[in-house]
Scaffold this active site. Structure first.
Site, PDB file in Angstrom:
ATOM      1  N   LYS A  80       0.695  -1.466  -0.058  1.00  0.00           N
ATOM      2  CA  LYS A  80      -0.284  -0.106   0.064  1.00  0.00           C
ATOM      3  C   LYS A  80       0.984   1.122   0.117  1.00  0.00           C
ATOM      4  O   LYS A  80       2.380   1.493   1.429  1.00  0.00           O
ATOM      5  CB  LYS A  80      -0.861   0.242   1.432  1.00  0.00           C
ATOM      6  CG  LYS A  80      -1.460   1.372   1.295  1.00  0.00           C
ATOM      7  CD  LYS A  80      -2.816   0.625   2.882  1.00  0.00           C
ATOM      8  CE  LYS A  80      -3.923   2.170   2.356  1.00  0.00           C
ATOM      9  NZ  LYS A  80      -4.965   2.284   3.376  1.00  0.00           N
ATOM     10  N   SER A 155      -9.716   1.496   2.053  1.00  0.00           N
ATOM     11  CA  SER A 155      -8.515   2.394   1.424  1.00  0.00           C
ATOM     12  C   SER A 155      -7.447   1.765   1.029  1.00  0.00           C
ATOM     13  O   SER A 155      -7.433   1.710  -0.435  1.00  0.00           O
ATOM     14  CB  SER A 155      -8.024   3.419   2.982  1.00  0.00           C
ATOM     15  OG  SER A 155      -7.100   2.939   3.423  1.00  0.00           O
ATOM     16  N   SER A 179     -10.413  -0.299   7.300  1.00  0.00           N
ATOM     17  CA  SER A 179      -9.345  -0.290   5.689  1.00  0.00           C
ATOM     18  C   SER A 179      -8.075  -1.294   5.005  1.00  0.00           C
ATOM     19  O   SER A 179      -8.355  -1.209   3.401  1.00  0.00           O
ATOM     20  CB  SER A 179      -7.850   1.438   5.067  1.00  0.00           C
ATOM     21  OG  SER A 179      -8.695   2.267   4.763  1.00  0.00           O
TER      22      SER A 179
END
Ligand code: ZN
Lengths: 488, 484, 98
Positions: A80, A155, A179
């Protein structure tokens, strides 16, 4: 297309270590896959093909020379883009950090390098991890591999979409209010948010420090246990990292949950929960019962306040965490103008941040400002205590708690971007675990209308073993199989 | 000045002291030895506030701060917290400062306490640990410079903030407070006050009938008295002209030596304090406090008492000597070299102090060692130089750092010890001044004129005692001759 | 319309935005004003909870006293000009102060 892009990590690692598969060939095939599907999915912000292939060749050499290799021997991992990687730009999906190249690795990255994992690239996300759909990225939205018109969740949407579509075998995400679990649910993969303090946050670009953890996003539960074992360790650089003995979580992958007590959280089936989701999750509960578990409904009364409390805390902390982005020391700076420093800051931040980030900073600033602190931030932190107590009581009665990960199926891109509050509501079932600091996993439990449904399992602090055991048993006995329509 | 004293004045101080004896910064492992280093070379991702980095508290900084709190008689918190103080400024890498707070559930390192000055207690409100910001510089002045240069080497240096109650009534008391504080910190070995910028303070002043005015940016405590005097005069003038003093924050301009009002825009003070989520609470046990207490060195007050007992100094002298650790150390070292403590203390509190005061420097900034002073005292005691000559030798030593015997030789200041030589000069003077000799024979008081002539002829290098003896010897011979 | 509690005025949003050093356009102000009030109205749900005697959970863990030794480690080896957008010599170049 070589079949091993569909294989879980432990299979890949086994083959590389046995010299049945060259790490270089396997990594190259992942990039082949990326070349084919990335244009539609857009899971990555930055790809690091040259570095990855170089690392793969090194691993192949090590294997050939029978040198010791790490537990992630050659496996391709998507990171990420809010996790700092030395020498590789780390953007947080923000214009503000578009060209930011950290001169340091996050502790989890060092761990992955030590274990011979191969970094494929940096995965897309909502800007500064603020969002539940990966639509709020400066680099554009990621698309759900199961339905390209829909969001992958957020996210950590890029991480989940990459794993689901075979563009990475493993991925790291971060979970502040869901997330990791939200995109895992929406993309039909496994995502685990560890107990607060289990995984080092050093190098994770902060959104809300007291809530977030880095965790694995994987194809199955076994891979999840493997990756967690590699990243969970005490880190003296992180005050909130707990000093406990390192564990091999794969030893908890036991297909036996006979006699376990499950609490089905009533509040997780509240108004706003879609029928398809409720049906899918309750089916999973029945399945678990077949494996010898007992279940009962339980109500955690204070969960109704979890969502507003979460957002107040997260926005407040964010408003302070993101103050450092002023364009002076690094990051976006408006072209040379003769403004004074305050004006330059205000403009750097106006153009460097997206709408959602600005909304949250302004709200957070308000919640901490004179005269409002007690009403918002302090009150929310007190409610957090109440929610923690509710969980403590529930865990006296039950081994694990279950419910849906998301109240709804993956929604269409653009459907909720105009209404922030509606978007926030998606996190209603995931934020309680962050507020209480407890571990929580999302595993695929079925499909409805061709869209994935995720089952959420929560355990007391540092009882990841329980989560993995339940998740493993479920996955082993009731595997969810569906074919990616677009990409078979 | 005397007019100022007639008004009721209340002064409170907020002092920031760097813990200069630490090797590293407060929350990262960068070297804290930032002075005279190239800009931005002692920085790391943590003290630059780079994304994803986290602070970790320096263990020694905590111990040093506890020591200070004990020395200032403060109550140390059992469980202290760090808070974020949020405000934007280019010298702040994170645009918040990790500090402490005594409201909103915050618990600073220590509360309460006092420092004794001239028999008066100045109360301490709180003591806290926090990080120093970086340093800004300008091309020209802050107002005219078209850009600002930032050096972050100082960012993250450990500071203790000491906030007093408004217990001081004159600028001089404020200075004495700071001197005493510095002496305490130096005795503890936690801070070296002579390093540039290591002790800075903000002062708040209110005159009776006026609002509280804060004066910021006083970069050394030598400036404090000056800044306060200016501010008091300014406020008094306003009051005399019937203008109310408003509550405001002013800046001390060291160059122009005036206080200036800050623009309201920068004055906004919503710091949005909240607990630092990246630092866990610090528990300070009674055992730890005890352990630190036992290892603490002698403090100025104890040292003052010891000076009185051990060296038989007057309490006033002991007080003056212990106001500065360097001065007290100089005294003790000298006394060790030469067992004449009272003589040593007289010189230190007299000639030395007025020289230091004139130059505005500290004793450890001199190139002079205790051996210089002691050697000079020995020359006096051996009769080689007179006390009067010693004063000029001292001035020379202070300026050049040369040893006293070298100065004496160079300048030919040795006393004339050869009695025969003196007799010859006296004979010459008697011949040249027959009338004075006659007078002296009759009138004993007239001898002074001859003495003066002798001193003049020998440039004062003669011992007055010997001079008198030789003159009287010669006179008595003459008078015998006259009467017989 | 029911009058909503805790509404945040446009002036307040402007001053908060200034405090947060974010310039906002007229259009953004309109949009934020509507959205932030919706959100704050939703947040007011927490008012119904009595938290008088409840301590806050600033830290979910009971960790205390995490300290490090006062030992120097190397600082960044990169030159400041490789990191900061604008530099002058070894200094970071910031806009004018006044
Ligand atoms: Zn540093």
């Amino acid at each position: 297309m070589p079949s091993y892009i569909k294989l879980p990590a432990y299979e890949i690692i086994k083959r590389i270590k046995a010299q049945e598969l060259m790490a270089e060939d396997y990594i190259a095939s992942l990039y082949e896959r990326i070349k084919k599907v990335e244009k539609d999915i857009r899971a990555y912000i930055t790809l690091t093909e040259d570095l990855a292939l170089k690392k793969a060749r090194e691993i192949d050499k090590k294997v050939k020379k029978r040198e010791k290799t790490g537990r992630l021997c050659g496996v391709g991992i998507a990171i990420k883009d809010n996790i700092c990687t030395r020498g590789i730009r780390t953007t947080c999906a923000s214009h503000m950090l578009e060209n930011f190249v950290p001169p340091y690795d996050a502790t989890v990255i060092s761990r992955i390098k030590d274990e011979d994992g191969v970094i494929m690239g940096k995965a897309n996300m909502d800007e500064f991890a603020m969002g539940s759909s990966t639509e709020f990225s400066y680099f554009g939205p990621t698309h759900n591999p199961w339905d390209l018109e829909r969001v992958p969740g957020g996210s950590s949407g890029g991480s989940a979409a990459a794993v689901a579509s075979g563009m990475a075998t493993l991925a790291l995400g971060s979970d502040t209010g869901g997330s990791i679990r939200c995109p895992a649910s929406f993309c039909s993969v496994v995502g685990l948010k560890p107990t607060y303090g289990l995984v080092s946050r050093f190098g994770l670009i902060a959104y809300a420090n007291s809530l977030e953890q880095i965790g694995p996003i994987t194809k199955d539960v076994r891979d999840c246990a493997l990756l967690l074992s590699c990243i969970a360790s005490h880190d003296p650089l992180d005050n909130t990292s707990v000093d406990r003995p390192q564990e091999d979580y794969t030893k908890y992958l036991i297909d036996d949950i006979d006699g376990m007590k499950l609490g089905v959280v009533k509040e997780f089936f509240g108004e706003g929960t879609q029928d398809y989701v409720e049906k899918g999750v309750l089916e999973a509960v029945t399945n678990l019962e077949e494996l010898g578990t007992d279940h009962q409904e339980i109500s955690l009364k204070n969960l109704q306040y979890a969502l507003p409390s979460y957002y107040i805390i997260a926005m407040s902390e964010a408003s302070s965490n993101l103050a450092r982005y002023d364009g002076l020391r690094y990051g976006y700076r408006i072209p040379n103008k003769s403004y004074d420093w305050s004006t330059v800051y205000s403009k750097d931040r106006r153009f460097g941040f997206g709408f959602e980030v600005k909304r949250r900073i302004i709200l957070g600033t308000f919640a901490l400002s004179a005269g409002y602190y007690e009403e918002y931030y302090l009150k929310a932190q007190k409610i957090r205590t109440l929610i923690k107590r509710d969980f403590d009581i529930a865990f006296k009665k039950f081994d694990v708690l279950i419910g849906p990960t998301m109240p709804i199926l993956p929604f269409k891109i653009g459907e909720k971007v105009q209404d922030p509050l509606e978007m926030y509501m998606c996190d209603v079932d995931s934020v309680p675990a962050n507020l209480a600091g407890i571990p929580s996993i999302s595993i695929p439990c079925g499909f409805s209308k061709g869209l994935p449904i995720g089952l959420q399992i929560m355990a007391p602090p540092f009882r990841e073993d329980l989560l993995l055991r339940v998740a493993f048993s479920f996955q082993k006995n009731f595997p969810v199989s569906a074919k990616l329509r677009s990409y078979e | 000045m005397s007019k100022i004293k007639s008004v009721e004045i209340k002064i409170g101080l907020e002092v920031h002291c760097q813990l200069t004896n630490l090797k590293t910064k407060l929350f990262c492992s960068c070297s804290s030895d930032y002075r005279e280093k190239e800009p931005n070379t002692l920085i790391c991702p943590i003290c630059m506030g780079m994304p994803g980095t986290l602070p970790v508290l320096n263990e020694k900084a905590l111990e040093d701060a506890i020591m200070v709190a004990i020395a200032l008689n403060s109550k140390i918190s059992e469980r202290m917290l760090f808070f974020r103080k949020n405000y934007f400024y280019p010298d702040m890498p994170k645009n918040f400062q990790i500090s402490q707070y005594d409201k909103a559930g915050g618990v600073p390192l220590a509360l309460g306490g006092y420092i004794q000055i001239n028999g008066k207690r100045v109360r301490i409100r709180r003591i806290q640990l926090e990080e120093d910001p970086g340093k800004l510089s300008y091309e020209g002045t802050i107002e005219s410079s078209t850009y600002t240069l930032v050096d972050y080497n100082r960012a993250g240096i450990s500071l203790i903030e000491i906030v007093t109650e408004p217990d001081m009534e004159t600028p001089k008391e404020a200075r004495l407070f700071l001197e005493k504080l510095r002496s305490i910190l130096e005795h503890l070995g936690v801070s070296n006050g002579s390093l540039e910028g290591s002790m800075r303070c903000d002062a708040n002043i209110s005159l009776r009938g006026g609002k509280r005015v804060e004066v910021k940016n006083i970069s050394s405590f030598k400036e404090v008295e000056r800044a306060l005097n200016f501010e008091i005069t300014r406020q008094k003038n306003l009051i005399e002209r019937g203008i109310a003093v408003g509550q405001e924050t002013r800046h001390w301009d060291e160059v122009r030596r005036i206080t200036i009002s800050l623009r309201t825009k920068e004055e906004e003070q919503d710091y949005r304090y909240f607990p630092e989520p990246d630092l866990v609470p610090v528990i300070i046990s009674k055992d730890q406090i005890k352990k630190i207490e036992q290892s603490m060195p002698e403090l100025p007050d104890e040292r003052r008492k010891r000076f009185v007992e051990q060296y038989h100094l007057s309490p006033q002298t002991a007080e003056i000597l212990t106001r500065s650790k360097a001065m007290a150390d100089f005294f003790e070292e000298s006394a060790k070299l030469y067992d004449k403590p009272r003589e040593i203390s007289n010189w230190l509190t007299g000639e030395f102090l007025s020289y230091l005061h004139d130059k505005g420097i500290e004793i450890d900034e001199l190139t002079l060692s205790p051996k210089h002073l002691v050697d000079m005292l020995k020359l006096i005691d051996e009769g080689i130089i007179s006390r009067k000559m010693a004063r000029s030798v001292l001035q020379d030593m202070l300026l050049t750092g040369k040893m006293p015997d070298a100065i004496v030789k160079e300048k030919g200041l040795e006393k004339i010890l050869d009695r025969e030589y003196v007799r010859k000069i006296v004979e010459k003077i008697f011949k040249e001044n027959p009338q004075a000799v006659k007078d002296a024979i009759v009138d004993k008081k007239a001898i002074n004129y001859l003495m003066g002539q002798l001193m003049k002829a020998t440039e004062g290098k003669i011992d007055p005692k010997m001079a008198g003896e030789v003159i009287r010897e010669r006179l008595s011979k003459l008078s015998k001759f006259a009467t017989s | 319309m029911v009058e909503r509690k805790k509404a945040i005025s446009k002036e307040q949003i402007e001053s908060i935005a200034w405090l947060a050093r974010i310039e906002i356009s007229k259009k953004e102000l309109e949009l934020f004003s509507r959205q932030l009030n919706d959100i704050l109205f939703y947040f007011s749900k927490i008012d119904e909870v009595n938290t008088k005697s409840i301590p806050p959970s600033y830290h979910v863990l009971d960790l205390v006293n995490v300290l490090r030794k006062d030992e120097v480690k190397p600082s960044l080896s990169e030159d400041i000009s490789q990191i900061a957008p604008q530099t002058k010599g070894k200094f970071v170049k910031a806009p004018r102060m006044a």
